[in-house]
Write a protein that holds these residues in place. Structure first.
Motif, mmCIF file in Angstrom:
data_model
loop_
_atom_site.group_PDB
_atom_site.id
_atom_site.type_symbol
_atom_site.label_atom_id
_atom_site.label_comp_id
_atom_site.label_asym_id
_atom_site.label_seq_id
_atom_site.Cartn_x
_atom_site.Cartn_y
_atom_site.Cartn_z
ATOM 1 N N ARG A 149 -11.184 9.229 3.354
ATOM 2 C CA ARG A 149 -11.634 7.854 3.087
ATOM 3 C C ARG A 149 -12.727 7.437 4.073
ATOM 4 O O ARG A 149 -13.697 6.793 3.692
ATOM 5 N N ASP A 150 -12.546 7.829 5.344
ATOM 6 C CA ASP A 150 -13.559 7.471 6.360
ATOM 7 C C ASP A 150 -14.917 8.078 5.995
ATOM 8 O O ASP A 150 -15.952 7.426 6.105
ATOM 9 N N SER A 196 -6.593 11.260 2.004
ATOM 10 C CA SER A 196 -6.242 11.180 3.418
ATOM 11 C C SER A 196 -7.176 10.195 4.118
ATOM 12 O O SER A 196 -8.246 9.863 3.593
ATOM 13 N N GLN A 197 -6.771 9.771 5.306
ATOM 14 C CA GLN A 197 -7.596 8.836 6.064
ATOM 15 C C GLN A 197 -8.978 9.424 6.332
ATOM 16 O O GLN A 197 -9.994 8.745 6.202
ATOM 17 N N SER A 236 0.852 -1.186 0.000
ATOM 18 C CA SER A 236 0.000 0.000 0.000
ATOM 19 C C SER A 236 0.890 1.238 0.000
ATOM 20 O O SER A 236 1.994 1.242 0.525
#
Ligand code: AMP
Length: 586
Positions: A307-308, A303-304, A18
């Motif tokens: 995505r969340d 970014s995280q 990843s």
């Protein structure tokens, strides 16, 4: 030829591949590729190497010869282009340093563009040579000097004979789609071209199949090659999900429209749309939103937090289409989805199974849909073989199919609304329109609804591509486009005195037979008529139109007699040599 054999490990571990915080894929860096190429791959949105890239890049960078079994769609172009570009970047000045031979004009253009794209940071110059192009500009470019020549064998040999293409400085030769080149009768040309290159060169040969004649050419021209084969073992029993699998074959230029059409027809409540690159994910999402779909993108470049948020929207049903790369989807806890849609066929059977495993879970019904390029049909067949599951290839739904589907859906929605009741306010409005009939008022209201949903958009028909049966190859040559028919009326095309012009299409009850020898072998209609009539003992009057192209011919024969003719002609000699004979599928 003694080779080192490597089986492709198709399991792709998510943890090690990843993308990291910089966005660079450690997968590509760990193969030995250097910064300029990594930057290009990042810009192109490639998240990780495909299996063939993982296996082929390190030995090619190390200067080894390579024999690789890989079909179009597996990422083989980058598998040879990236190492060749890196080597060019290391101070090779004599030109051309690399020669890539490909069977067709279309592939030459495609590979030339890909090498150019991958070599952007390195400013590599690439020249594409194929038949039918005027010589002038080619001569000028060759004189000026280029790093990489991508050519069809016929045109490369023309230039060699004219003295305009000199190969003494070549360090690396790539033979791409070698089985296709041999099928088209280029075996002698390949030998003649390779003869002109230094013995010390590095050679890579890629072929979708590995019959003995490919092994023999590899034996003659490769030195102690590393051998890479796509694992032949089928996917473990029971690991293929029970999913209805469908594919649509469309030209690359129509892929977006086909995807949108298929999604509209599928009535997908929740679908995962897979793309190969981040760029594609973004483009496809934008296109789908533009067509009124509730789509969101998810890929390794986000970014995280982003995505969340997207996952939350998908899980709650606010978004019905999640457009993802494999890497992004791998790490996600995605609930059961009604459809998995492959905007691109993945580069290996393992990834395909992984993708479609997102639907059809726990005994529920699932559907997997794949949009594929005509050149990727071979990869589809190999996926079918590995998964031991059939993929139905269907024609792209027409505009009429789409309209019918939209009307069905509208009818369903109206009936449901009638059943739910609560229509008082709207009924009062209908009463105010009592000067019109109730039917007209209802029709006008529905029209407004269709318009609001974008259903009045002008739709174009998407041209279908004929399916290529598993065991036949479409003959192609310099000057004949893939996916097209042989150019009728070209210099070599002949016309039999049947009165039927060659471009009139096939007569009912007639089959088209491909004979792997043409004008270049001195074939004339009489040779073919004679051979067929003598071998199959049929009356020559039963033979239909004959087209003679540069390297192959097509003969119309009665359908019922075709299998016998093919069998007998295949064993016979035409103009003193054996040639491939089979059904011609357009
Ligand atoms: P090929 O088999 O070389 O014709 O490649 C098929 C397609 O896969 C092309 O559109 C490439 O741009 C794409 N591709 C190749 N390698 C990768 C990769 N590592 N990640 C994503 N896409 C790729």
């Amino acid at each position: 030829m003694k080779g080192v054999s490597i089986r492709m490990k198709q399991n792709q571990s998510s943890a090690s591949t990843s993308p990291n915080a910089t966005g660079f894929s450690p997968g590509f860096a760990s193969l030995g590729l250097e910064a300029p190429l990594l930057t290009t791959l990042e810009t192109l949105g490639y998240e990780e190497p495909t299996p063939i890239q993982r296996e082929a890049i390190p030995p090619l960078l190390a200067g080894r010869d390579l024999l690789g079994q890989a079909a179009t769609g597996t990422g083989k172009t980058a598998a040879f282009a990236l190492p060749l570009l890196q080597q060019l970047g290391h101070g090779i000045t004599a030109r051309p340093a690399t020669l890539v031979l490909v069977p067709t004009r279309e592939l030459a253009i495609q590979v030339g563009e890909a090498v150019q794209r991958y070599g952007k940071e390195l400013r590599t110059s690439v020249l594409t040579l194929y038949g039918g192009q005027p010589f002038g500009p080619q001569l000028y470019a060759l004189k000026r000097g280029v790093d990489v020549v991508v050519a069809t064998p016929g045109r490369a040999l023309d230039h060699i004979r004219r003295g305009t293409l000199r190969l003494q400085a070549v360090k690396l030769v790539v033979l791409d789609e070698a089985d296709e080149m041999l099928d088209m009768g280029f075996a002698d040309d390949l030998d003649a071209i390779l003869e002109q290159t230094p013995k010390t060169r590095q050679t890579a040969l890629f072929s979708a199949t590995m019959p003995p004649r490919i092994r023999s050419i590899a034996h003659r021209h490769l030195r102690n090659p590393v051998e890479i084969t796509i694992a032949k073992e089928p996917v473990k029993a029971g690991t293929t999900p029970r999913v209805q699998q469908t594919a649509y074959i469309v030209a690359r230029s129509h892929r977006g429209a086909a995807l949108a059409r298929v999604i509209e027809m599928a009535d997908a409540k929740s679908a995962l749309v897979f793309c190969r690159t981040r760029l594609e994910v973004d483009d496809v999402t934008t296109m789908l939103i533009g067509r009124g779909q509730r789509a969101e993108a998810i890929h390794g470049g986000m970014s995280q937090g982003q995505r969340d948020r997207v996952m939350q929207a998908f899980k709650s049903g606010q978004t019905s289409l999640l457009v993802a790369t494999d890497v992004a989807a791998r790490g996600l806890d995605i609930p059961h989805v009604s459809h998995v849609i492959n905007y691109d066929l993945p580069a290996s059977a393992e990834v395909y199974v992984h993708r479609i495993g997102r639907t059809g879970r726990a005994g529920r019904e699932g559907t997997a849909i794949t949009i594929l390029d005509p050149r990727e049909q071979r990869l589809l067949r190999s996926i079918e073989q590995h998964t031991k599951a059939r993929v139905n290839v269907l024609p792209i739904p027409s505009v009429a199919d789409l309209r019918a589907k939209q009307l069905d859906r509208l009818q369903g929605a109206v009936v449901e609304t009638l059943q739910q009741g609560g229509l008082e306010v709207c009924r009062q409005l209908v009463e105010r329109l009592s000067s019109h009939t109730a039917v007209d008022v209802a029709a006008a209201a529905l029209k407004l609804l269709v318009r609001a949903q974008g259903g009045e958009r002008t739709e174009q028909e998407i041209p279908g591509i004929p399916v290529r049966p598993p065991d036949t190859r479409r003959p192609m040559q310099d000057g004949v486009r893939t996916g097209g028919r042989p150019q009728r009326g070209s210099a070599g095309a002949e016309r039999r005195p049947t009165g039927r012009p060659l471009d009139a299409g096939r007569r009912a009850g007639m089959a088209r037979v491909y004979v792997g020898a043409g004008q270049a072998a001195g074939i004339r209609p009489g040779d073919l008529v004679g051979a067929i009539a003598n071998e199959a003992k049929i009356n020559s009057a039963m033979i239909g139109a004959i087209e003679i192209e540069e390297r192959f011919s097509i003969v119309d024969v009665p359908e019922a007699l075709a299998p016998r003719i093919i069998q007998l002609l295949g064993r016979a000699r035409i103009k003193g040599r054996k040639v491939p004979v089979r059904i011609f599928h357009e």
